[in-house]
Write a protein that holds these residues in place. Structure first.
Motif, PDB file in Angstrom:
ATOM      1  N   LEU A 192     -38.590 -23.720  30.548  1.00  0.00           N
ATOM      2  CA  LEU A 192     -37.842 -24.684  30.876  1.00  0.00           C
ATOM      3  C   LEU A 192     -37.571 -24.950  31.658  1.00  0.00           C
ATOM      4  O   LEU A 192     -37.076 -26.303  32.033  1.00  0.00           O
ATOM      5  CB  LEU A 192     -36.476 -24.641  29.192  1.00  0.00           C
ATOM      6  CG  LEU A 192     -35.800 -24.505  28.178  1.00  0.00           C
ATOM      7  CD1 LEU A 192     -34.897 -24.495  27.342  1.00  0.00           C
ATOM      8  CD2 LEU A 192     -37.030 -25.647  27.775  1.00  0.00           C
ATOM      9  N   LEU A 193     -37.795 -24.600  32.940  1.00  0.00           N
ATOM     10  CA  LEU A 193     -37.663 -24.828  34.133  1.00  0.00           C
ATOM     11  C   LEU A 193     -38.510 -25.600  34.561  1.00  0.00           C
ATOM     12  O   LEU A 193     -40.234 -25.599  33.795  1.00  0.00           O
ATOM     13  CB  LEU A 193     -37.730 -23.758  35.180  1.00  0.00           C
ATOM     14  CG  LEU A 193     -36.478 -22.209  34.730  1.00  0.00           C
ATOM     15  CD1 LEU A 193     -36.770 -21.504  35.764  1.00  0.00           C
ATOM     16  CD2 LEU A 193     -35.141 -23.059  34.804  1.00  0.00           C
ATOM     17  N   ASP A 194     -38.335 -26.756  36.351  1.00  0.00           N
ATOM     18  CA  ASP A 194     -39.362 -26.643  36.121  1.00  0.00           C
ATOM     19  C   ASP A 194     -40.241 -26.358  37.485  1.00  0.00           C
ATOM     20  O   ASP A 194     -39.976 -25.403  37.804  1.00  0.00           O
ATOM     21  CB  ASP A 194     -38.885 -28.900  36.658  1.00  0.00           C
ATOM     22  CG  ASP A 194     -37.842 -27.985  37.913  1.00  0.00           C
ATOM     23  OD1 ASP A 194     -37.623 -27.106  38.549  1.00  0.00           O
ATOM     24  OD2 ASP A 194     -37.107 -29.692  38.290  1.00  0.00           O
ATOM     25  N   LEU A 195     -41.084 -26.911  38.381  1.00  0.00           N
ATOM     26  CA  LEU A 195     -42.411 -26.146  39.352  1.00  0.00           C
ATOM     27  C   LEU A 195     -41.028 -25.222  39.904  1.00  0.00           C
ATOM     28  O   LEU A 195     -41.403 -24.547  40.574  1.00  0.00           O
ATOM     29  CB  LEU A 195     -43.411 -26.765  39.669  1.00  0.00           C
ATOM     30  CG  LEU A 195     -44.083 -26.241  40.683  1.00  0.00           C
ATOM     31  CD1 LEU A 195     -44.582 -24.813  40.164  1.00  0.00           C
ATOM     32  CD2 LEU A 195     -44.780 -27.132  41.066  1.00  0.00           C
ATOM     33  N   HIS A 196     -39.934 -26.223  40.936  1.00  0.00           N
ATOM     34  CA  HIS A 196     -39.088 -25.739  41.729  1.00  0.00           C
ATOM     35  C   HIS A 196     -38.404 -24.827  41.362  1.00  0.00           C
ATOM     36  O   HIS A 196     -38.274 -23.683  42.389  1.00  0.00           O
ATOM     37  CB  HIS A 196     -38.157 -26.917  42.008  1.00  0.00           C
ATOM     38  CG  HIS A 196     -37.398 -26.107  43.303  1.00  0.00           C
ATOM     39  ND1 HIS A 196     -37.942 -25.592  44.967  1.00  0.00           N
ATOM     40  CD2 HIS A 196     -35.677 -26.299  42.492  1.00  0.00           C
ATOM     41  CE1 HIS A 196     -37.125 -25.705  45.339  1.00  0.00           C
ATOM     42  NE2 HIS A 196     -35.289 -25.927  44.228  1.00  0.00           N
ATOM     43  N   GLY A 197     -37.818 -25.001  40.184  1.00  0.00           N
ATOM     44  CA  GLY A 197     -37.072 -23.350  39.261  1.00  0.00           C
ATOM     45  C   GLY A 197     -38.194 -22.527  39.242  1.00  0.00           C
ATOM     46  O   GLY A 197     -37.109 -20.897  39.682  1.00  0.00           O
ATOM     47  N   GLU A 227     -33.204  -9.891  24.679  1.00  0.00           N
ATOM     48  CA  GLU A 227     -32.395 -10.231  25.692  1.00  0.00           C
ATOM     49  C   GLU A 227     -33.393 -11.368  26.637  1.00  0.00           C
ATOM     50  O   GLU A 227     -33.128 -12.241  27.453  1.00  0.00           O
ATOM     51  CB  GLU A 227     -31.622 -10.328  26.489  1.00  0.00           C
ATOM     52  CG  GLU A 227     -30.818 -10.301  28.053  1.00  0.00           C
ATOM     53  CD  GLU A 227     -30.485 -11.564  27.463  1.00  0.00           C
ATOM     54  OE1 GLU A 227     -30.035 -11.862  28.957  1.00  0.00           O
ATOM     55  OE2 GLU A 227     -29.311 -11.338  27.381  1.00  0.00           O
ATOM     56  N   GLU A 228     -34.654 -10.320  26.996  1.00  0.00           N
ATOM     57  CA  GLU A 228     -35.640 -10.578  27.318  1.00  0.00           C
ATOM     58  C   GLU A 228     -36.418 -11.460  26.712  1.00  0.00           C
ATOM     59  O   GLU A 228     -36.772 -12.652  27.561  1.00  0.00           O
ATOM     60  CB  GLU A 228     -37.022  -9.459  28.017  1.00  0.00           C
ATOM     61  CG  GLU A 228     -35.831  -7.977  28.504  1.00  0.00           C
ATOM     62  CD  GLU A 228     -36.640  -6.927  28.203  1.00  0.00           C
ATOM     63  OE1 GLU A 228     -36.745  -5.958  29.113  1.00  0.00           O
ATOM     64  OE2 GLU A 228     -37.745  -6.863  27.173  1.00  0.00           O
ATOM     65  N   LEU A 229     -36.629 -12.189  25.383  1.00  0.00           N
ATOM     66  CA  LEU A 229     -36.795 -13.007  25.201  1.00  0.00           C
ATOM     67  C   LEU A 229     -35.866 -14.121  25.199  1.00  0.00           C
ATOM     68  O   LEU A 229     -36.673 -15.603  25.621  1.00  0.00           O
ATOM     69  CB  LEU A 229     -37.029 -12.896  24.112  1.00  0.00           C
ATOM     70  CG  LEU A 229     -38.462 -11.921  22.850  1.00  0.00           C
ATOM     71  CD1 LEU A 229     -37.950 -11.859  21.534  1.00  0.00           C
ATOM     72  CD2 LEU A 229     -39.455 -12.711  22.886  1.00  0.00           C
ATOM     73  N   ARG A 230     -35.151 -14.071  25.824  1.00  0.00           N
ATOM     74  CA  ARG A 230     -33.631 -15.215  25.340  1.00  0.00           C
ATOM     75  C   ARG A 230     -34.497 -15.830  27.451  1.00  0.00           C
ATOM     76  O   ARG A 230     -34.223 -17.150  27.727  1.00  0.00           O
ATOM     77  CB  ARG A 230     -32.725 -14.869  25.509  1.00  0.00           C
ATOM     78  CG  ARG A 230     -32.155 -15.358  23.872  1.00  0.00           C
ATOM     79  CD  ARG A 230     -30.927 -15.264  24.232  1.00  0.00           C
ATOM     80  NE  ARG A 230     -30.070 -13.479  24.688  1.00  0.00           N
ATOM     81  CZ  ARG A 230     -30.415 -12.643  23.578  1.00  0.00           C
ATOM     82  NH1 ARG A 230     -29.754 -12.901  22.477  1.00  0.00           N
ATOM     83  NH2 ARG A 230     -29.712 -11.370  24.062  1.00  0.00           N
ATOM     84  N   GLN A 231     -34.810 -14.694  28.120  1.00  0.00           N
ATOM     85  CA  GLN A 231     -34.779 -14.795  29.661  1.00  0.00           C
ATOM     86  C   GLN A 231     -36.014 -15.701  29.551  1.00  0.00           C
ATOM     87  O   GLN A 231     -36.452 -16.606  30.289  1.00  0.00           O
ATOM     88  CB  GLN A 231     -34.746 -13.723  30.280  1.00  0.00           C
ATOM     89  CG  GLN A 231     -33.439 -13.190  30.186  1.00  0.00           C
ATOM     90  CD  GLN A 231     -32.252 -14.203  30.788  1.00  0.00           C
ATOM     91  OE1 GLN A 231     -32.908 -15.136  32.280  1.00  0.00           O
ATOM     92  NE2 GLN A 231     -31.306 -14.224  30.783  1.00  0.00           N
ATOM     93  N   VAL A 232     -37.171 -15.841  29.498  1.00  0.00           N
ATOM     94  CA  VAL A 232     -38.301 -15.915  28.785  1.00  0.00           C
ATOM     95  C   VAL A 232     -38.560 -17.721  28.281  1.00  0.00           C
ATOM     96  O   VAL A 232     -39.083 -18.600  29.201  1.00  0.00           O
ATOM     97  CB  VAL A 232     -39.587 -15.149  28.214  1.00  0.00           C
ATOM     98  CG1 VAL A 232     -41.117 -15.835  27.828  1.00  0.00           C
ATOM     99  CG2 VAL A 232     -39.513 -13.795  29.054  1.00  0.00           C
TER     100      VAL A 232
END
Length: 244
Positions: free
Chosen positions: A83-88, A73-78
């Motif tokens: 995949l997020l942009d800078l704001h995210g 689950e932690e790997l999925r969160q990483v």
């Protein structure tokens, strides 16, 4: 092998006691023991110190069968984070920092001169060591702050004793620590009991609840009674010591 299991295995193989490890980390033995049972997690500085004392790489302590300490689950969160942009990423970092500060605050407080403390539910409605007190499972409880070394590891809650029937072992105003159990305590053990709407601390006899004070007669149990065991008494805290 999990981190607690690996930590215990490496320490045992090195012939080092839990007390020695606690001394090296600057914590009490109860806190260190929690690292090996999984009840507590060391922070990063203590992880580094653990590795130094045990003379192993820190990665070896964290490594698991999957290759390192992260769960699936932690790997999925990483993966999501990448995949997020800078704001995210800034928003996630903000929440993560706040939650990390909240969760580590208690660990920081343990380093203060007052020492390690634990918090435990205490039922304010005293359990009777006399003729009985009404007992309600979900009501009349507060959180007590008690020095950690005074609280048994298996304690789930505590109650105050009211009356003299369990003297000299348990006196009026004492706090007793209780372990929740399935079923009932064994004959001869002291427990917390619910009987027909009232709560008692008594020794379980053969078909009766027994007082330690000979001035009090046993309470007979019948098939028609509303009776159940609330838990096993593990230890006590004498009246007035909960703030000590």
């Amino acid at each position: 092998m999990s981190f607690p299991e690996k930590l215990k295995s490496i320490r045992t193989a090195a012939g080092i006691t839990q007390q020695h490890m606690a001394n090296e980390l600057g914590v009490d033995k109860t806190t260190y023991s929690g690292y090996e049972t999984g009840r507590r997690q060391p922070d990063i500085p203590k992880l580094r110190r653990l590795a130094q004392v045990l003379q192993v790489p820190a990665d070896q302590l964290l490594e698991t069968e999957s290759g390192w300490g992260a769960t699936a689950e932690e790997l999925r969160q990483v993966h999501k984070y990448r995949l997020l942009d800078l704001h995210g990423k800034e928003l996630v970092d903000l929440v993560l920092d706040k939650e990390y500060s909240r969760m580590t605050q208690q660990a920081e407080e343990e380093q203060e001169p007052r020492g390690w403390v634990t918090y435990i539910n205490c039922y304010d409605l005293a359990v009777s060591a006399g003729t009985g007190e009404p007992w309600v499972d979900a009501a009349y409880k507060t959180r007590l702050e008690i020095r950690g070394e005074l609280v048994p590891e298996r304690a789930h809650f505590c109650v105050r004793v009211n009356g003299r029937s369990m003297e000299p072992a348990y006196r009026d105003g004492d706090i007793v620590f209780v372990e929740r159990i399935d079923g009932c305590v064994n004959e001869g053990e002291i427990g917390i009991f619910f009987l027909n709407g009232e709560g008692y601390i008594k020794r379980l006899g053969r078909g009766e609840l027994v007082s330690l004070n000979p001035e009090y007669q046993p309470i007979r149990l019948h098939d028609y009674d509303n009776f159940r065991c609330q838990g096993r008494v593990l230890d006590k805290l004498e009246r007035g010591r909960e703030k000590g």
